[in-house]
Enzyme design. Structure first.
Site, mmCIF file in Angstrom:
data_model
loop_
_atom_site.group_PDB
_atom_site.id
_atom_site.type_symbol
_atom_site.label_atom_id
_atom_site.label_comp_id
_atom_site.label_asym_id
_atom_site.label_seq_id
_atom_site.Cartn_x
_atom_site.Cartn_y
_atom_site.Cartn_z
ATOM 1 N N GLY A 273 32.398 48.149 48.775
ATOM 2 C CA GLY A 273 33.290 47.039 49.206
ATOM 3 C C GLY A 273 32.685 45.554 48.818
ATOM 4 C CG ASP B 116 35.344 45.032 43.584
ATOM 5 O OD1 ASP B 116 36.474 45.366 43.840
ATOM 6 O OD2 ASP B 116 34.037 45.323 44.295
ATOM 7 C CG ASN C 285 40.497 45.503 43.848
ATOM 8 O OD1 ASN C 285 39.680 45.460 44.554
ATOM 9 N ND2 ASN C 285 41.640 46.164 44.331
HETATM 10 O O1 MRU Z 1 33.869 50.895 44.370
HETATM 11 P P1 MRU Z 1 34.073 50.281 45.637
HETATM 12 O O2 MRU Z 1 34.597 51.056 47.044
HETATM 13 O O3 MRU Z 1 32.863 49.425 46.286
HETATM 14 O O4 MRU Z 1 35.482 49.506 45.510
HETATM 15 C C1 MRU Z 1 35.935 48.569 46.344
HETATM 16 C C2 MRU Z 1 36.961 47.790 46.009
HETATM 17 O O5 MRU Z 1 37.551 47.852 44.772
HETATM 18 C C3 MRU Z 1 37.564 46.631 46.943
HETATM 19 O O6 MRU Z 1 39.129 46.461 46.949
HETATM 20 C C4 MRU Z 1 37.059 45.432 46.910
HETATM 21 O O7 MRU Z 1 35.626 45.286 46.777
HETATM 22 C C5 MRU Z 1 37.528 44.429 47.806
HETATM 23 S S1 MRU Z 1 36.846 44.866 49.204
HETATM 24 C C6 MRU Z 1 37.107 43.746 50.631
#
Ligand code: MRU
Length: 356
Positions: free
Chosen positions: A46, A236, A246
């Site tokens: 995240g 992201d 994202n």
């Molecule tokens: O691969 P991840 O689990 O890190 O991906 C996370 C996401 O895509 C979330 O939607 C994004 O980081 C926003 S978190 C507030």
């Protein structure tokens, strides 16, 4: 509300999200390399959460450095910055953290090295505390979009687990609940790492927010039946023109929303907005281990041995699909996002609604 990361007695403690919801295990990281390993292996994930983890990793790395002058100290910290920047490329929050700490050190050139090491720990803890405040503000601006009786679709996990606490996409939900609104959340399971099934469903249930889990390919059918009123996702990296990177599958959700005239909102703290990139095609997209696709939980094979795999971890949703971007400074049309790059800009004329 679950706590995903904290600084406790000189160590970084992180919840191992790769094991959730089957096991709730905390991992102690005593050096920055362990934190970097945790970011890579998705013990912590995240965008805001990995920005916080990187901040705390910098404080850990700083502790190990032997230097007499601040300039020498700064130079010796650079390899740790590089290690952290190389962990995951898409979320801009790690770079945001590195930039913040570089500037912080630059502003403390007159400090002693030992004092600076203490100040960096305080700064890392401040990053965590500020993140929670920022999310709360996103919630206050975003709750206006959730009406009594609504069903909200979300993708991946942009909740407490993905942040210091409160979440970004979940923040409007939490505030709407505090305001007494009744609504339901639909969580996409989010193949292949299943952040929706394993994390979003788990944390919303823990917090008493009604949630229904669907497979990713069910979202369109529910929209067609009129069962979804709005979508809220995290990001992201959102860039100057309002394009949004994202979790993989977000773009499909956004296109489906457009087809069904369903508003599509992105909750984006300023730490996830990259004003240096003009549009989404320049965002680096992480490609991950094919095993995430060919196996479930790393052990059970579900695809033929040797099959070719593409495992893009993120996609880019063009700004034209985004109804509004909800930040801690208010909700904005994607085309107005650039106004936020100037910290002195009067934003009153650009905000959508007031939400406060
Ligand atoms: O691969 P991840 O689990 O890190 O991906 C996370 C996401 O895509 C979330 O939607 C994004 O980081 C926003 S978190 C507030």
């Amino acid at each position: 509300m679950v706590k995903t990361i904290d600084w406790v007695d000189g160590s970084v403690i992180m919840l191992d999200q790769s094991k959730l919801p089957l096991e709730v295990i905390y991992i102690e990281c005593r050096d920055h390399l362990k934190v970097a390993e945790g970011i890579k292996k998705l013990w912590i994930r995240g965008a805001p959460a990995i920005g916080i983890a990187a901040s705390m990793a910098i404080a850990l790395a700083a502790r190990e450095i032997k230097a007499v002058t601040v300039e020498d100290f700064r130079l010796k910290l650079e390899p740790a910055f590089t290690t952290l920047l190389e962990t995951r490329p898409t979320a801009v929050n790690i770079r945001w953290a590195v930039d913040r700490f570089r500037a912080f050190i630059g502003n403390h050139r007159d400090s002693s090295v030992e004092r600076l090491k203490e100040l960096l720990i305080e700064e890392a803890r401040r990053v965590l505390a500020e993140d929670i405040e920022v999310n709360r503000a996103i919630g206050l601006w975003g709750a206006q979009f959730i009406k009594d009786g609504d069903t909200v679709l979300t993708h991946c996990n942009a909740g407490s687990l993905a942040t210091g606490g409160y979440g970004t996409a979940t923040a409007p939900m939490r505030v709407a609940k505090e305001q007494g609104k009744k609504f339901n959340v639909i969580a996409d399971e989010t193949r292949p790492v299943l952040q929706g099934a394993r994390l979003t469903a788990w944390e919303l249930m823990e917090d008493g927010i009604p949630v229904t889990l669907i497979t990713d390919n069910t979202a369109g059918a529910l929209m067609q039946k009129g069962e979804i009123d709005l979508a809220i996702v995290g990001t992201d990296r959102t860039v100057l023109n309002g394009d949004v990177a994202n979790k993989i599958g977000t773009y499909s959700v956004a296109v489906l929303c457009k087809e069904h005239s369903i508003p599509f909102y992105v909750a984006a703290p300023l730490s996830s907005i990259d004003f240096t990139i003009p549009s989404g095609e320049f965002i680096p997209i992480e490609e991950r281990d094919p095993e995430e696709v060919t196996h479930v939980f790393g052990t059970c094979r579900i695809a033929p041995e040797g099959v070719r795999v593409r495992n893009l971890a993120f996609d880019v949703t063009p700004a034209r699909y985004v109804t509004a971007i909800i930040t801690e400074k208010g909700a904005f049309r994607p085309s107005d996002l650039k106004e936020l790059s100037d910290p002195d800009r009067d934003l009153r004329g650009f905000r959508i609604g007031n939400g406060r």
